[in-house]
Structure formats: C-alpha cells, structure tokens
Scaffold this motif. Sequence first.
Motif, PDB file in Angstrom:
ATOM      1  N   PHE A 237     -28.672 -78.063  75.096  1.00  0.00           N
ATOM      2  CA  PHE A 237     -28.073 -78.210  73.775  1.00  0.00           C
ATOM      3  C   PHE A 237     -29.195 -78.262  72.735  1.00  0.00           C
ATOM      4  O   PHE A 237     -30.293 -78.747  73.027  1.00  0.00           O
ATOM      5  CB  PHE A 237     -27.264 -79.506  73.673  1.00  0.00           C
ATOM      6  N   GLN A 238     -28.900 -77.761  71.558  1.00  0.00           N
ATOM      7  CA  GLN A 238     -29.820 -77.921  70.431  1.00  0.00           C
ATOM      8  C   GLN A 238     -29.085 -78.658  69.325  1.00  0.00           C
ATOM      9  O   GLN A 238     -27.965 -78.297  68.967  1.00  0.00           O
ATOM     10  CB  GLN A 238     -30.315 -76.574  69.920  1.00  0.00           C
ATOM     11  N   ALA A 239     -29.735 -79.699  68.806  1.00  0.00           N
ATOM     12  CA  ALA A 239     -29.141 -80.507  67.736  1.00  0.00           C
ATOM     13  C   ALA A 239     -30.081 -80.515  66.540  1.00  0.00           C
ATOM     14  O   ALA A 239     -31.284 -80.746  66.684  1.00  0.00           O
ATOM     15  CB  ALA A 239     -28.890 -81.933  68.224  1.00  0.00           C
ATOM     16  N   VAL A 240     -29.523 -80.243  65.367  1.00  0.00           N
ATOM     17  CA  VAL A 240     -30.285 -80.278  64.119  1.00  0.00           C
ATOM     18  C   VAL A 240     -29.684 -81.385  63.255  1.00  0.00           C
ATOM     19  O   VAL A 240     -28.485 -81.363  62.947  1.00  0.00           O
ATOM     20  CB  VAL A 240     -30.231 -78.926  63.381  1.00  0.00           C
ATOM     21  N   GLY A 241     -30.511 -82.365  62.905  1.00  0.00           N
ATOM     22  CA  GLY A 241     -30.049 -83.520  62.139  1.00  0.00           C
ATOM     23  C   GLY A 241     -30.613 -83.518  60.726  1.00  0.00           C
ATOM     24  O   GLY A 241     -31.814 -83.346  60.530  1.00  0.00           O
ATOM     25  N   ARG A 242     -29.731 -83.703  59.751  1.00  0.00           N
ATOM     26  CA  ARG A 242     -30.129 -83.738  58.341  1.00  0.00           C
ATOM     27  C   ARG A 242     -29.831 -85.124  57.775  1.00  0.00           C
ATOM     28  O   ARG A 242     -28.741 -85.660  57.969  1.00  0.00           O
ATOM     29  CB  ARG A 242     -29.360 -82.663  57.570  1.00  0.00           C
ATOM     30  N   ASP A 243     -30.817 -85.706  57.092  1.00  0.00           N
ATOM     31  CA  ASP A 243     -30.649 -87.036  56.510  1.00  0.00           C
ATOM     32  C   ASP A 243     -29.727 -86.944  55.292  1.00  0.00           C
ATOM     33  O   ASP A 243     -30.065 -86.319  54.281  1.00  0.00           O
ATOM     34  CB  ASP A 243     -32.011 -87.598  56.098  1.00  0.00           C
ATOM     35  N   VAL A 244     -28.545 -87.545  55.416  1.00  0.00           N
ATOM     36  CA  VAL A 244     -27.563 -87.506  54.321  1.00  0.00           C
ATOM     37  C   VAL A 244     -27.322 -88.903  53.770  1.00  0.00           C
ATOM     38  O   VAL A 244     -26.279 -89.162  53.166  1.00  0.00           O
ATOM     39  CB  VAL A 244     -26.240 -86.882  54.803  1.00  0.00           C
ATOM     40  N   THR A 245     -28.299 -89.814  53.966  1.00  0.00           N
ATOM     41  CA  THR A 245     -28.131 -91.189  53.500  1.00  0.00           C
ATOM     42  C   THR A 245     -27.896 -91.235  52.003  1.00  0.00           C
ATOM     43  O   THR A 245     -26.951 -91.885  51.524  1.00  0.00           O
ATOM     44  CB  THR A 245     -29.372 -92.019  53.861  1.00  0.00           C
ATOM     45  N   LEU A 246     -28.746 -90.546  51.237  1.00  0.00           N
ATOM     46  CA  LEU A 246     -28.612 -90.563  49.778  1.00  0.00           C
ATOM     47  C   LEU A 246     -27.288 -89.924  49.357  1.00  0.00           C
ATOM     48  O   LEU A 246     -26.597 -90.445  48.471  1.00  0.00           O
ATOM     49  CB  LEU A 246     -29.790 -89.829  49.142  1.00  0.00           C
ATOM     50  N   GLU A 247     -26.931 -88.807  49.991  1.00  0.00           N
ATOM     51  CA  GLU A 247     -25.669 -88.156  49.655  1.00  0.00           C
ATOM     52  C   GLU A 247     -24.496 -89.102  49.915  1.00  0.00           C
ATOM     53  O   GLU A 247     -23.559 -89.191  49.110  1.00  0.00           O
ATOM     54  CB  GLU A 247     -25.497 -86.881  50.475  1.00  0.00           C
ATOM     55  N   ARG A 248     -24.557 -89.796  51.059  1.00  0.00           N
ATOM     56  CA  ARG A 248     -23.477 -90.725  51.401  1.00  0.00           C
ATOM     57  C   ARG A 248     -23.417 -91.870  50.397  1.00  0.00           C
ATOM     58  O   ARG A 248     -22.326 -92.258  49.953  1.00  0.00           O
ATOM     59  CB  ARG A 248     -23.688 -91.249  52.817  1.00  0.00           C
ATOM     60  N   GLN A 249     -24.577 -92.418  50.036  1.00  0.00           N
ATOM     61  CA  GLN A 249     -24.598 -93.512  49.067  1.00  0.00           C
ATOM     62  C   GLN A 249     -24.067 -93.063  47.715  1.00  0.00           C
ATOM     63  O   GLN A 249     -23.318 -93.796  47.058  1.00  0.00           O
ATOM     64  CB  GLN A 249     -26.028 -94.045  48.933  1.00  0.00           C
ATOM     65  N   LEU A 250     -24.448 -91.854  47.311  1.00  0.00           N
ATOM     66  CA  LEU A 250     -23.947 -91.341  46.032  1.00  0.00           C
ATOM     67  C   LEU A 250     -22.434 -91.143  46.084  1.00  0.00           C
ATOM     68  O   LEU A 250     -21.726 -91.434  45.115  1.00  0.00           O
ATOM     69  CB  LEU A 250     -24.640 -90.016  45.697  1.00  0.00           C
TER      70      LEU A 250
END
Length: 461
Positions: A237-250
């Motif tokens: 499997f290949q997994a690509v993770g993107r940090d969406v912390t700021l997007e979620r907080q906004l």
Amino acid sequence: MPLPDQGIFGEALDRGQFGLAVFDENLIVTSRLGALSEWAPPAGAPACEAPILTHMEANFVELRENGGEMVLPSVRWSAEGPRVTISISWNPQSRAFIVVTAPDHAGEQIDRLMASDRREKQILRQQADAAAARLRVADALYRDIVETADNLVLRFGPDRRIVFANRAAALFLGHPQDGLAGMTLDALFPADGAPWPLERAAEERTSFELSARDAKGRAAWLAWDVNFLGPEGGGEFQAVGRDVTLERQLRIAREKAQEEARAAAVARERLRIAHDLHDTLVRSIVTMIAEARLIAKQTSDPEARAALAELDAQARQGLWEAREAIAQTRAARREDMDLRAIAMEFRSRWSDVEMTLDFAAGAPLASETATLFAAVLREALHNVELHAGARRVRVALACDETGARLEVEDDGAGFDPQAPAQGHFGVAGMRERAALAGAKLEVESAPGRGTRIRLAAASPS
C-alpha cells in the motif's frame, strides 16, 4: 592411385558437393581436388600439417594396419569456411589414404539455429537491460519527487509494516528515516476507535482524516490518501498524508463564528420583538386602562361602573401577561442553556472521538448558573475541537444544595495554562465569565498531557 575423371565429377567438385584428396602411406599429400578439400595442405606437403589432422599420425598408422574408416564429423577448418564431414579410408591396392570431404548441411542448420537463438537471447538481454535502466530512472525520479515532497509518504505491506518512508514522514515522527523500516503503521500512527480502512483501500483508493502526534507531541490532523499498488507492486500500500490541522481549525472556527452569529441574530430579533410588543401592545393596554378608569369616574350608572371595573381587571391581567411574554422573549432560550444538548451537539460532529457524559441527578440549575455553565462548556468543547486533537472527552455535571460543578476533561495535546498561545482568548474569557458570576474556574493542563477544566458555582442564597 588413379584419380576420378574430371569430366564426370568436375561439376560436382566445382559446386562444392564434395572434395577429394589422396595421401601416400608416408602421409604426404599427392593430390587435392575441389574447394571442399582446401583444408588439406598442397601436393607434396605432409598431410598432418593441416590443423584438423595435427598429432593424428598414430591414428593413420592404426587405420593402415587395421583397415576400416576414420570419420571426422562436423568440423570447420576456418572461421569463414563451411562445416564439413571428413571420411578417411586406407586403400591397400594403391597404398594410399583416400580422403573424402562432404558438406555437413545438418551442422550448418544447427549453427544457424544456434546463432538465431543467440541473437534472440541477446535481444532479450538488451531489452531486459533497457527495461531495468528505465526502471532505475523511474525509481530514482520517484524517490526524488517523494523525498522532496512536503507531504508524508509511506509504503507498507499487508502486515502493516513500513517498507519505505520519505524524509517528511521521518521529520514528523522524529525517527531516522532508515529506522522506520519494519515498524508497524499502528505503532507510528495509532488510530483508536477509527482504524486504518485498509480492506476498503485494497479495492479502491480511499481518503480519510485521522489525528496524530508529531515528534514534539503536538496534535495534528492528517488527511490520508491510501492506494493499493497491486501484485505488480508487491502487494504493498502507498499512503500520502497531508497536514490539514490549520484547515480543520479554520473550518471549526468558521462554524463557531457562524453559530455565534446565528445566536446573536436570534437574540437581536427577540429583542426587536420585545421592543415592538412593549411599544404597541403594552402601551395600548395601559392607555385602555387609563381611559376605562376615567370613564368610570364620570358615569353614575352602576351597571356601567361594574362593567368598567370588570374591564379594568381583565386589562390589568392582560398587561401582566404581555410583560411576562416580553420578559421571556428577552431571556435566553431554554435549549441554549441545556448542557446535555450542547455536549450532544458536539458529539454529533466528532465521529472519531469518544465522548462520555456523566450528569448526576440533582436540583435544576439556577438561570444565572445555567447561562454561565453553558457558555463555559461551549468554549471548552470548541477549544478541544480546535486545538486538542483528543481521542477521548469527558463532561461531568454535579449539582446539590451547596452548588453546582462542571468538569470537562480531554486526553489531547494540552498546553501551559500560565503561557497561553498568542491570539487564543478562550481560557481568559472563561476566567472572566466565572469571575463576574462569582464562580471559581480551575484549569489543569500540560503539553502532551491533556486538559481538565473545573467550574464551581455556589447555590444562590
């Protein structure tokens, strides 16, 4: 020994259908006919000077003594020469060796087949080398792109053990890049209550969000895209993770602002209605009462005076009810102060967070206390949603004759209460609300150790 008539065999000799040579008993070449016999030395030369016959003197002696035939099958006397079969026999009458050379067509065919096979193997080897070179280039390009990517990239097997992790993943986790190989996915990115949906990812590309902790213990939200590489990819499997912390907080902050704006709009509308009722209905009733009393003073009719007295009583009752309705309109809605409803509203948005409600039975909260507790609970849960990245949240409420106590606890990222983050006024606002209401607010927290907020309000005297 007489040689064959050139007229009879000349054409066959010229065509290379056979060759003929004669050696005397001392192995000296006496004659050589046809192109196929050119391997033999010229007339007068020792026969064993030919490379094909080197060191075969003993074989000729044995053939002369015992008779028979000596055959040299499928030989080639030079790199360019044809493949031939050489048959040598001893003629006792002429005291000479008769040497017949014939084309070896079967050997030539075998040579052609072997040459074709060698060419095919060479072509296949060249194609394999070219494919391997393209694969190395593609792999180098892939690794260069992956290594310089800001997103986290992982490759892991069906056993969830890491096969490859890029530099961004290593920096996020605080591990050496090579040290991540062999570690389990669940150990690096634990997903309590919301496990990685690899079964679904094996059938189609899957996207989802999970909370995680970086190398410094800070809470973060990662949006993962997981793709199954198939058998050609080793079943990985290949997994690509993107940090969406700021997007979620906004997003959460926007929802909070929208919620507050809606509440403010409702409050303004209720206030407007209250003013309208006061300016119209209440004033009309007050005017009607004054006029009825004035008429009652001016009339001497007892029945009229009785009817006006009855009208005065009903008007005063209507005035009281109108003022009560206005007071209720000005007051906050009951559902806005329902602590259980507030907690349930947040829980409906947190599919990946376990929330526990511990509401002990007791006396109902006073209006001022309910308003304070509702505001603090909303702010505390908003802070959990925005900043904590918690997996578990507990809300407890107790109320008795001494007062009421509210407790909100989470296992999230935590913070230093003595050094609140710049631009975050949630805790300060809760403290101010509590102080103005004469209540006591306590905040226990530390980075990486969650947060506990306790609010206590005494019963009104």
